[in-house]
Design a protein around this motif. Sequence first.
Motif, PDB file in Angstrom:
ATOM      1  N   ARG A 200      20.027   5.876 -72.588  1.00  0.00           N
ATOM      2  CA  ARG A 200      19.594   4.610 -73.157  1.00  0.00           C
ATOM      3  C   ARG A 200      18.454   4.004 -72.345  1.00  0.00           C
ATOM      4  NH1 ARG A 200      24.624   0.768 -73.980  1.00  0.00           N
ATOM      5  NH2 ARG A 200      24.844   1.326 -71.778  1.00  0.00           N
ATOM      6  N   LYS A 201      17.515   3.392 -73.059  1.00  0.00           N
ATOM      7  CA  LYS A 201      16.417   2.714 -72.378  1.00  0.00           C
ATOM      8  C   LYS A 201      16.954   1.522 -71.615  1.00  0.00           C
ATOM      9  CE  LYS A 201      11.891   0.683 -73.283  1.00  0.00           C
ATOM     10  NZ  LYS A 201      10.896   0.312 -74.311  1.00  0.00           N
ATOM     11  N   PRO A 202      16.585   1.368 -70.335  1.00  0.00           N
ATOM     12  CA  PRO A 202      17.126   0.250 -69.558  1.00  0.00           C
ATOM     13  C   PRO A 202      16.636  -1.097 -70.078  1.00  0.00           C
ATOM     14  CG  PRO A 202      15.392   1.383 -68.344  1.00  0.00           C
ATOM     15  CD  PRO A 202      15.680   2.213 -69.549  1.00  0.00           C
ATOM     16  N   LEU A 203      17.510  -2.098 -69.982  1.00  0.00           N
ATOM     17  CA  LEU A 203      17.137  -3.458 -70.347  1.00  0.00           C
ATOM     18  C   LEU A 203      16.669  -4.157 -69.079  1.00  0.00           C
ATOM     19  CD1 LEU A 203      20.112  -4.382 -72.717  1.00  0.00           C
ATOM     20  CD2 LEU A 203      17.779  -3.784 -73.361  1.00  0.00           C
ATOM     21  N   LEU A 204      15.386  -4.419 -69.001  1.00  0.00           N
ATOM     22  CA  LEU A 204      14.810  -4.955 -67.776  1.00  0.00           C
ATOM     23  C   LEU A 204      14.781  -6.478 -67.792  1.00  0.00           C
ATOM     24  CD1 LEU A 204      11.788  -2.532 -67.342  1.00  0.00           C
ATOM     25  CD2 LEU A 204      13.916  -2.526 -66.035  1.00  0.00           C
ATOM     26  N   LEU A 205      15.134  -7.067 -66.662  1.00  0.00           N
ATOM     27  CA  LEU A 205      14.985  -8.500 -66.474  1.00  0.00           C
ATOM     28  C   LEU A 205      13.570  -8.769 -65.976  1.00  0.00           C
ATOM     29  CD1 LEU A 205      18.432  -9.087 -64.735  1.00  0.00           C
ATOM     30  CD2 LEU A 205      17.861  -9.497 -67.133  1.00  0.00           C
ATOM     31  N   ASP A 206      13.119 -10.015 -66.096  1.00  0.00           N
ATOM     32  CA  ASP A 206      11.731 -10.359 -65.758  1.00  0.00           C
ATOM     33  C   ASP A 206      11.344  -9.913 -64.358  1.00  0.00           C
ATOM     34  OD1 ASP A 206      11.469 -11.477 -68.216  1.00  0.00           O
ATOM     35  OD2 ASP A 206      11.779 -13.545 -67.576  1.00  0.00           O
TER      36      ASP A 206
END
Length: 327
Positions: A6-12
Amino acid sequence: MTTTERKPLLLDFEKPLAELANRIEQIRQLAEENGVDVKSEIRKLEARSMELREEIFTSLSPSQRLQVARHPRRPSTLDYIQAISDEWMELHGDRCGSDDPALVGGVGRLSGMPVVMLGHQKGRDTKDNIARNFGMATPGGYRKAMRLMEHANRFGMPILCFIDTPGALPTVNAERQGAGEAIAYNLREMFCLDVPIICTVIGEGGSGGALGIGVGDRLMMFEHSVYTVITPEACAAILWKDASKAPQAAAVLKMTSHDLKGLGIIDQILPEPIGGAHSDPLKAVNTLKQALLDNLEELYRLTPAERRQLRYEKFRKIGVFTEVSHS
């Protein structure tokens, strides 16, 4: 697609890490296409990536920690329960006509020991979150939790509570059903239980919604979790009439694990993998399981009466302060 794909969910604040990772991948691809050996350069960049990740996650602001605590892929109550238990059976219903999906619980075994485990359950996506009220429990959820805790007390099983909610469900219908009374009843009754109670903030601990299952002999928090009387957004809207001041509110609320440990409100901080619990869930699971076993071993050395007295004294000390004269 598997979890690892899964594509990582990046924080700002993680964007510099993503840019460096992309750079490493581009260099690797170019090297392969042109038959150039750049292994040493890639190793240096990967080492720099690890250093940068550690720098970022060891200096997070309170508002950034809140983002980590709310990360959609952060391990949930059911994730931890299923990972740490040898056996697990979820139990349903408050015996008053409802079964709240935002607060789950049941019986299981922890390293062979019968236990009752319960906690708030958020969803993984929008549809699941709506079904689970975004982890905000109804009065029926707190009554279900109390039913399970009374069951644990009757059969001598320790109680493990996992806190992860922005607060109790704030609807008119919840008020009609007695939200305040349900939480207050749990607060009172948890002080009277004979069995060991360990509460762990695994994500977001908000207001009375968290307190409704938060009275215990031990209160632990994961490093990047938060525990607060009100969400920063609501606090900013009340104090400054401006929700955009939420980062400022997050700082003054003293809601991080290190703030609360310093204030004597929590007993133990559970370290998280660099990058947060969602970056290495298995490591977070092992940390939680060991902490639970260690604390249960200590608590079982005490009599029920000693545990109740220490539990009472623990909460009586919260908020006590000393005035120092400057004259």
